[in-house]
Design an enzyme around this catalytic site. Structure first.
Site, PDB file in Angstrom:
ATOM      1  N   ARG A   1      12.293  -4.557  13.158  1.00 18.83           N
ATOM      2  CA  ARG A   1      11.295  -3.873  13.989  1.00 18.83           C
ATOM      3  C   ARG A   1      10.466  -4.919  14.726  1.00 18.83           C
ATOM      4  O   ARG A   1      10.182  -5.985  14.170  1.00 18.83           O
ATOM      5  CB  ARG A   1      10.357  -3.069  13.069  1.00 18.83           C
ATOM      6  CG  ARG A   1      10.596  -1.586  13.115  1.00 18.83           C
ATOM      7  CD  ARG A   1       9.857  -0.823  12.063  1.00 18.83           C
ATOM      8  NE  ARG A   1       8.470  -1.197  11.830  1.00 18.83           N
ATOM      9  CZ  ARG A   1       7.756  -0.772  10.791  1.00 18.83           C
ATOM     10  NH1 ARG A   1       8.295   0.036   9.910  1.00 18.83           N
ATOM     11  NH2 ARG A   1       6.506  -1.148  10.618  1.00 18.83           N
TER      12      ARG A   1
ATOM     13  N   ARG B   1      -0.820  -9.625  13.379  1.00 14.78           N
ATOM     14  CA  ARG B   1      -1.311  -8.482  12.581  1.00 14.78           C
ATOM     15  C   ARG B   1      -2.272  -8.964  11.504  1.00 14.78           C
ATOM     16  O   ARG B   1      -3.264  -8.303  11.179  1.00 14.78           O
ATOM     17  CB  ARG B   1      -0.133  -7.731  11.935  1.00 14.78           C
ATOM     18  CG  ARG B   1       0.610  -6.857  12.929  1.00 14.78           C
ATOM     19  CD  ARG B   1       1.911  -6.339  12.355  1.00 14.78           C
ATOM     20  NE  ARG B   1       1.732  -5.322  11.331  1.00 14.78           N
ATOM     21  CZ  ARG B   1       2.723  -4.855  10.566  1.00 14.78           C
ATOM     22  NH1 ARG B   1       3.946  -5.323  10.706  1.00 14.78           N
ATOM     23  NH2 ARG B   1       2.491  -3.943   9.661  1.00 14.78           N
TER      24      ARG B   1
ATOM     25  N   ARG C   1      12.102  -8.837   6.437  1.00 13.75           N
ATOM     26  CA  ARG C   1      12.638  -7.479   6.289  1.00 13.75           C
ATOM     27  C   ARG C   1      13.600  -7.098   7.428  1.00 13.75           C
ATOM     28  O   ARG C   1      13.271  -7.261   8.596  1.00 13.75           O
ATOM     29  CB  ARG C   1      11.434  -6.529   6.314  1.00 13.75           C
ATOM     30  CG  ARG C   1      11.595  -5.313   5.442  1.00 13.75           C
ATOM     31  CD  ARG C   1      10.337  -4.482   5.473  1.00 13.75           C
ATOM     32  NE  ARG C   1       9.321  -4.863   4.502  1.00 13.75           N
ATOM     33  CZ  ARG C   1       8.109  -4.315   4.449  1.00 13.75           C
ATOM     34  NH1 ARG C   1       7.745  -3.393   5.316  1.00 13.75           N
ATOM     35  NH2 ARG C   1       7.246  -4.715   3.544  1.00 13.75           N
TER      36      ARG C   1
ATOM     37  N   ARG D   1      -9.303   1.482   9.119  1.00 19.05           N
ATOM     38  CA  ARG D   1      -8.976   0.085   9.402  1.00 19.05           C
ATOM     39  C   ARG D   1     -10.102  -0.614  10.157  1.00 19.05           C
ATOM     40  O   ARG D   1      -9.985  -1.797  10.464  1.00 19.05           O
ATOM     41  CB  ARG D   1      -7.721   0.030  10.253  1.00 19.05           C
ATOM     42  CG  ARG D   1      -6.446  -0.352   9.479  1.00 19.05           C
ATOM     43  CD  ARG D   1      -5.317  -0.312  10.469  1.00 19.05           C
ATOM     44  NE  ARG D   1      -4.163  -1.056  10.133  1.00 19.05           N
ATOM     45  CZ  ARG D   1      -3.043  -0.520   9.641  1.00 19.05           C
ATOM     46  NH1 ARG D   1      -3.008   0.728   9.323  1.00 19.05           N
ATOM     47  NH2 ARG D   1      -1.987  -1.271   9.458  1.00 19.05           N
TER      48      ARG D   1
ATOM     49  N   LYS E   1       0.832  -1.224   0.000  1.00 19.86           N
ATOM     50  CA  LYS E   1       0.000   0.000   0.000  1.00 19.86           C
ATOM     51  C   LYS E   1       0.863   1.270   0.000  1.00 19.86           C
ATOM     52  O   LYS E   1       0.608   2.188  -0.764  1.00 19.86           O
ATOM     53  CB  LYS E   1      -0.914   0.037   1.242  1.00 19.86           C
ATOM     54  CG  LYS E   1      -1.927  -1.073   1.328  1.00 19.86           C
ATOM     55  CD  LYS E   1      -2.901  -0.835   2.469  1.00 19.86           C
ATOM     56  CE  LYS E   1      -2.293  -0.860   3.845  1.00 19.86           C
ATOM     57  NZ  LYS E   1      -1.805  -2.177   4.299  1.00 19.86           N
TER      58      LYS E   1
HETATM   59  P1  AMP Z   1       0.969   0.547   9.126  1.00 16.47           P
HETATM   60  O1  AMP Z   1       2.300   1.161   8.891  1.00 16.47           O
HETATM   61  O2  AMP Z   1      -0.136   1.207   8.375  1.00 16.47           O
HETATM   62  O3  AMP Z   1       0.974  -0.959   8.966  1.00 16.47           O
HETATM   63  O4  AMP Z   1       0.628   0.819  10.669  1.00 16.47           O
HETATM   64  C1  AMP Z   1       1.466   0.357  11.714  1.00 16.47           C
HETATM   65  C2  AMP Z   1       0.664   0.176  12.991  1.00 16.47           C
HETATM   66  O5  AMP Z   1       0.103   1.423  13.398  1.00 16.47           O
HETATM   67  C3  AMP Z   1      -0.529  -0.769  12.874  1.00 16.47           C
HETATM   68  O6  AMP Z   1      -0.175  -2.135  13.043  1.00 16.47           O
HETATM   69  C4  AMP Z   1      -1.413  -0.261  14.018  1.00 16.47           C
HETATM   70  O7  AMP Z   1      -0.911  -0.685  15.272  1.00 16.47           O
HETATM   71  C5  AMP Z   1      -1.205   1.247  13.943  1.00 16.47           C
HETATM   72  N1  AMP Z   1      -2.180   1.888  13.019  1.00 16.47           N
HETATM   73  C6  AMP Z   1      -1.917   2.529  11.858  1.00 16.47           C
HETATM   74  N2  AMP Z   1      -3.044   2.973  11.280  1.00 16.47           N
HETATM   75  C7  AMP Z   1      -4.053   2.606  12.098  1.00 16.47           C
HETATM   76  C8  AMP Z   1      -5.460   2.751  12.036  1.00 16.47           C
HETATM   77  N3  AMP Z   1      -6.078   3.377  11.015  1.00 16.47           N
HETATM   78  N4  AMP Z   1      -6.199   2.235  13.058  1.00 16.47           N
HETATM   79  C9  AMP Z   1      -5.620   1.622  14.113  1.00 16.47           C
HETATM   80  N5  AMP Z   1      -4.291   1.432  14.217  1.00 16.47           N
HETATM   81  C10 AMP Z   1      -3.510   1.917  13.218  1.00 16.47           C
END
Ligand code: AMP
Length: 212
Positions: free
Chosen positions: A160, A171, A127, A88, A13
């Site tokens: 990470r 996840r 990664r 989400r 994405k």
């Molecule tokens: P991402 O980089 O988009 O995968 O986001 C990393 C982490 O941030 C996710 O695994 C969630 O813990 C948190 N996060 C990011 N966006 C959201 C969202 N819209 N709602 C809830 N948690 C989020």
């Protein structure tokens, strides 16, 4: 243009959002990037969400909708946007709908990138990042030449917390339970397009442009 990018973690994405941003000259808004920046700053918000993100869980809808409302107020997304990692949950999608309705706007397209679970695990848990120059390696697709050391600057590589295999599996579970229902939600609104995310970055981008 107003786009949402949907898809499991590791579906590309962020990469596609950056390409769309260049093509349409509109900002990308990644809630994950915003939260990681807060963690780095050690702000109150960052300290509050650090453990949640490391464990692969979702941050509360209230916190996320607050971030989005701030972005809406400061006007950065007035002329269009690409949302990456938001919404989400159904509650977040309803919050977004309400915000857009206030401005008499609608989403143009929701781009749903599909990849199988096995590929998600391979892409993310493989990664490793350089502690020094931040170069990213992948044990499957871009392995470093000398184990644990960056090819560019010889810095130590690290993983990470939320990229460790067990956390990636969690996840994925969170994605299926809380985020995947958005596919039906946006299908009903008739603005969802399905994309095969297993192709190369360039091919995925071309498929998106063809279907937009
Ligand atoms: P991402 O980089 O988009 O995968 O986001 C990393 C982490 O941030 C996710 O695994 C969630 O813990 C948190 N996060 C990011 N966006 C959201 C969202 N819209 N709602 C809830 N948690 C989020």
């Amino acid at each position: 243009m107003r786009f949402v990018l949907l898809g499991p973690p590791g579906s590309g994405k962020g990469t596609q959002a950056k390409m769309l941003m260049k093509k349409y000259n509109i900002p990308q808004l990644s809630t994950g990037d915003i939260l990681r920046a807060e963690i780095k700053k050690k702000s109150k918000l960052g300290n509050n969400v650090k453990a949640i993100i490391a464990a692969g869980n979702l941050v509360s809808d209230d916190i996320i909708l607050n971030i989005i409302e701030k972005c809406d107020k400061n006007g950065t997304c007035r002329d269009g946007f690409i949302l990456d990692g938001f919404p989400r949950t159904i509650t977040q999608a309803n919050g977004l709908k309400k915000l857009l309705k206030k401005r008499d706007l609608k989403l143009n397209k929701v781009i749903n990138i599909n990849i199988p679970d096995k590929e998600v695990i391979k892409r993310i848990s493989g990664r490793w990042t350089c502690t020094n120059c931040k170069e990213i390696f992948n044990v499957y697709s871009k392995p470093e030449k000398k184990k644990g050391k960056c090819d560019k600057c010889s810095g130590e590589l690290y993983q990470r917390d939320d990229q460790k295999e067990d956390v990636v599996k969690d996840r994925l579970k969170v994605y299926k339970k809380q985020t995947a229902p958005l596919i039906e939600y946006y299908k009903k609104e008739k603005n969802l397009i399905d994309i095969n995310g297993i192709l190369s970055i360039k091919e995925v981008f071309e498929e998106i442009l063809k279907k937009l």
